[in-house]
Design an enzyme around this catalytic site. Structure first.
Site, PDB file in Angstrom:
ATOM      1  N   SER A   1       0.838  -1.195   0.000  1.00  0.00           N
ATOM      2  CA  SER A   1       0.000   0.000   0.000  1.00  0.00           C
ATOM      3  C   SER A   1       0.879   1.254   0.000  1.00  0.00           C
ATOM      4  CB  SER A   1      -0.922   0.015   1.224  1.00  0.00           C
ATOM      5  OG  SER A   1      -0.198   0.392   2.388  1.00  0.00           O
TER       6      SER A   1
ATOM      7  N   SER B   1       0.903   3.682   2.239  1.00  0.00           N
ATOM      8  CA  SER B   1       0.897   4.340   3.549  1.00  0.00           C
ATOM      9  C   SER B   1       2.254   4.884   3.967  1.00  0.00           C
ATOM     10  CB  SER B   1       0.381   3.372   4.629  1.00  0.00           C
ATOM     11  OG  SER B   1       1.318   2.341   4.867  1.00  0.00           O
TER      12      SER B   1
ATOM     13  N   SER C   1      -2.995   6.455   5.923  1.00  0.00           N
ATOM     14  CA  SER C   1      -2.312   5.425   6.708  1.00  0.00           C
ATOM     15  C   SER C   1      -3.172   5.009   7.893  1.00  0.00           C
ATOM     16  CB  SER C   1      -0.959   5.954   7.217  1.00  0.00           C
ATOM     17  OG  SER C   1      -0.353   5.018   8.095  1.00  0.00           O
TER      18      SER C   1
ATOM     19  N   LYS D   1       5.340   0.429   9.451  1.00  0.00           N
ATOM     20  CA  LYS D   1       5.156   1.838   9.798  1.00  0.00           C
ATOM     21  C   LYS D   1       6.439   2.348  10.454  1.00  0.00           C
ATOM     22  CE  LYS D   1       0.702   1.512   8.764  1.00  0.00           C
ATOM     23  NZ  LYS D   1       0.126   2.116   7.539  1.00  0.00           N
TER      24      LYS D   1
END
Length: 248
Positions: free
Chosen positions: A41, A43, A195, A104
């Site tokens: 993705s 994010s 996100s 992350k």
């Protein structure tokens, strides 16, 4: 048994042994040292892009049951544990569904107070340095036909990286104050308006859930192409991202 059949049987057995040894070696490397990971993705744009393939260092934070393939419940906590540092880009298991891997950036450490106000990140009541650096035009399905602002954040420990600001009034731009519990971490994506992270459903991430620290991008392909689609390589490979740091 004829000599020919003996030779064939012996050759087959040797091939099986070599295959088993190779598989065991791959499992050991994946469990103890490095695990490949792909970015699904946007994010973490622009630090990491969809189609980036990177290695995750398994030994950076020690080992938990999630370090082992299929995550057998062999032990709890971590062994040879080392704590993530603020600013690390890390892979972890989603607390609400430990079958899912997320990637992350570590923003909040145990005991920290984290809040976002008007798009500015605050750590323990102090605004994180944030400077407009330029603009960026996302690619593929994230391209809305215009460039978006890029900001450079610098954390209190000196770690610096860029973030995207797709929408100045998104739900994640103004949050309540979060107090990170002991043994947990607050994670955020660099693409702040796109996100799912600790500001939302992800919540605080236990140390046990960490898989490892992202290290280096070893392969990158654009336009949602599969690495197996070699006919797309001439147009879609991002050679400039090969062997680039996955941290910033």
């Amino acid at each position: 048994m004829s000599e020919t059949k003996k030779d064939q049987s012996g050759g087959l057995w040797e091939n099986v042994k070599v295959l088993v040894q190779a598989l065991l070696l791959a499992v050991i490397i994946r469990t103890l040292f490095f695990q490949p990971f792909s970015i699904p993705s946007g994010s973490m744009m622009e630090t990491l892009l969809v189609g980036d393939y990177l290695f995750v260092s398994k030994y950076s934070y020690g080992y938990s049951k999630y370090s082992v393939p299929f995550s057998p419940d062999l032990f709890s906590g971590r062994i040879w544990s080392d704590e993530p540092e603020r600013g690390d880009v890390a892979v972890f298991r989603l607390p609400s569904n430990t079958k899912i891997d997320y990637i992350k950036r570590v923003i909040g450490l145990p005991g920290d107070r984290i809040q976002v106000t008007d798009g500015v990140l605050f750590i323990n009541g102090e605004a994180v340095k944030r400077e407009l650096e330029g603009s960026y035009e996302p690619e593929g399905r994230y391209n809305q036909g215009e460039e978006v602002p890029v900001y450079r954040e610098t954390l209190p420990n000196g770690v610096t990286y860029t973030t995207l600001d797709l929408n100045p009034n998104s739900p994640g731009d103004n949050t309540r104050e979060f107090v990170v519990p002991e043994g947990h971490y607050f994670m955020m994506g660099d693409n702040r308006d796109n996100s799912q992270d600790s500001r939302f459903e992800v919540g605080y991430v236990p140390l046990e859930n960490f898989i490892g620290r992202a290290t280096v991008i070893f392969f990158s392909i654009a336009n949602d192409s599969s690495p197996l689609e070699v006919w797309n390589w001439p147009s879609d490979l991002r050679f400039d991202r090969f062997f680039k740091s996955a941290q910033r």
